[in-house]
Design an enzyme around this catalytic site. Structure first.
Site, mmCIF file in Angstrom:
data_model
loop_
_atom_site.group_PDB
_atom_site.id
_atom_site.type_symbol
_atom_site.label_atom_id
_atom_site.label_comp_id
_atom_site.label_asym_id
_atom_site.label_seq_id
_atom_site.Cartn_x
_atom_site.Cartn_y
_atom_site.Cartn_z
ATOM 1 N N HIS A 49 52.534 -8.905 61.233
ATOM 2 C CA HIS A 49 51.340 -9.055 60.404
ATOM 3 C C HIS A 49 51.563 -10.143 59.349
ATOM 4 C CE1 HIS A 49 49.738 -5.308 62.054
ATOM 5 N NE2 HIS A 49 48.600 -5.584 61.427
ATOM 6 N N HIS A 82 57.470 -1.146 57.131
ATOM 7 C CA HIS A 82 58.373 -2.292 57.009
ATOM 8 C C HIS A 82 59.172 -2.201 55.729
ATOM 9 C CE1 HIS A 82 57.330 -4.900 60.359
ATOM 10 N NE2 HIS A 82 56.050 -4.613 60.155
#
Length: 169
Positions: free
Chosen positions: A107, A146
């Site tokens: 992303h 993450h």
């Protein structure tokens, strides 16, 4: 590896700070919306809009963006499968990630490609797109999928891919 231990400690401390507080559900709700803006459909809408409306440079924007993504995606996949870094599993997670590994953040890489692309052709929008790209990355940490070093690696990947493509055209 002993060299990576300080980075892993920082990653864990930063993620714990971001995820283990009493407002984490409210922060996650906002982060989910930010993260969704980096899922991909917005990029396609931008590309088509520019291609259809900007007669002077729309085609160049579209080609440069597509080439950057054509390089980024296989490199991203290779890095994910080479590092095989597990996602943060010992902390709250507010979404189900699309794959098993966390390094680099796809992303974030995509958002930094888009911020680079938009800034290169439409510099007046830089004030908007760079904070947006950074927020995409941060949202992935705030959603628990993450570590911050995954975000840094994703940002670098996006910047490098865009710079490479821009330098070759």
């Amino acid at each position: 590896m002993a060299v990576l231990a300080p980075i892993q400690r920082f990653d864990n401390a930063f993620s714990t700070l971001c995820l283990c507080h009493r407002f984490n559900y409210q922060v996650a709700a906002m982060s989910r919306a930010v993260s969704r803006s980096g899922d991909g459909p917005l990029y396609a809408v931008f590309g088509m809009t520019v291609w259809l409306t900007d007669e002077q440079q729309g085609s160049q924007v579209l080609v440069l963006g597509l080439l950057a993504f054509l390089i980024e995606l296989p490199v991203y996949w290779l890095l994910k499968n080479a590092f095989k870094r597990s996602r943060p599993s010992h902390l709250p997670s507010f979404i189900k990630p699309s794959d098993k590994y966390s390094l680099p953040s796809g992303h974030t890489a995509a958002a930094f490609i888009m911020a680079s692309l938009i800034s290169a052709f439409y510099p007046a929008a830089a004030w908007l797109v760079w904070p947006w790209a950074a927020l995409i990355g941060l949202s992935r940490v705030l959603l628990g999928v993450h570590f911050i070093s995954d975000i840094v690696a994703g940002a670098l990947l996006g910047l490098i891919c865009f710079d490479f493509v821009q330098g070759t055209l």
